[in-house]
Enzyme design. Structure first.
Site, mmCIF file in Angstrom:
data_model
loop_
_atom_site.group_PDB
_atom_site.id
_atom_site.type_symbol
_atom_site.label_atom_id
_atom_site.label_comp_id
_atom_site.label_asym_id
_atom_site.label_seq_id
_atom_site.Cartn_x
_atom_site.Cartn_y
_atom_site.Cartn_z
ATOM 1 C CG ASN A 178 18.317 30.317 16.742
ATOM 2 O OD1 ASN A 178 17.613 29.315 16.712
ATOM 3 N ND2 ASN A 178 18.083 31.368 15.978
ATOM 4 C CG HIS B 204 17.730 32.687 5.964
ATOM 5 N ND1 HIS B 204 18.195 33.983 6.077
ATOM 6 C CD2 HIS B 204 16.644 32.746 5.147
ATOM 7 C CE1 HIS B 204 17.420 34.783 5.355
ATOM 8 N NE2 HIS B 204 16.478 34.050 4.782
ATOM 9 C CD GLU C 133 33.690 31.171 -0.950
ATOM 10 O OE1 GLU C 133 34.818 30.856 -0.544
ATOM 11 O OE2 GLU C 133 32.792 30.338 -1.203
#
Length: 208
Positions: free
Chosen positions: A14, A110, A148
């Site tokens: 990537n 992802h 988070e």
């Protein structure tokens, strides 16, 4: 000029896609200030070296505790004064202090269509194994801001990839990289560099 730090743990495909897109003018007004890895043996560091990009390893193994590592990592990252942090196959849990410092300025790629096959335990080949085991017909990749939670931040871009009946996890992984990851990660960086991405009410909104 958007200054970015790219965080990597492995081969850096990537990272290569980002460097190639900058060279080709597909990502405009952007420069990679530094490539940081937690793994000294990461080939991504060699890729950066070949391009003359500053690169370094900060390994948790060099510190007595995870807290010390997190502190040192954040201090080093801060020293480069980057505008955007790009997680490109970075297999380290991002500490809350870093997320707070770079709120809506950390993005991750992802290898699935979030919210499917994401969260704790879903990384690398495990994602594609999960896809094949479940028998879904379409998978893909997602670029999202980091918050988070694990893979829970605002989604910027997604791209679908067909799952073929005879796919192995490795084959599917390669196709998701080629058809989705290497396309939408550079695209997302270019949109951010152009000031076209905002987070409004917890969602990433892209303006024309």
């Amino acid at each position: 000029m958007l200054k970015i730090a790219v965080l990597v743990s492995g081969g850096g495909t990537n990272l290569q896609a980002i460097m190639d897109a900058i060279d080709a003018g597909k990502i405009k007004n952007t420069e990679i200030s530094v490539v940081i890895s937690n793994n000294a043996g990461a080939y991504a560091l060699t890729r950066a070296e070949k391009k003359g990009i500053e690169n370094l390893c900060i390994s948790p193994k060099s510190y007595e505790s995870r807290e010390e590592f997190n502190k040192a990592f954040l201090e080093k990252l801060n020293s480069y004064q980057v505008d955007l942090v790009v997680l490109a196959g970075f297999l380290v849990v991002i500490p809350p202090e870093m997320i707070a410092t770079y709120r809506n300025r950390i993005i991750n790629i992802h290898p699935s269509l979030i919210p499917s096959f994401c969260g704790t335990g879903y990384y690398g080949l495990k994602v594609h194994e999960g896809v094949l085991k479940r028998g879904v017909k379409v998978t893909g990749a997602t670029v999202h801001f980091v918050d988070e939670g694990t893979d829970t931040g605002p989604i910027i871009l997604q791209k679908a990839v067909e799952v073929r009946q005879q796919d192995t996890p490795k084959e599917l992984q390669q196709r998701v990289m080629e058809e989705a990851e290497w396309k939408i990660l550079p695209q997302a960086i270019d949109l951010i560099a152009a000031g076209k991405v905002q987070v409004i009410d917890g969602k990433a909104v892209i303006s024309e």
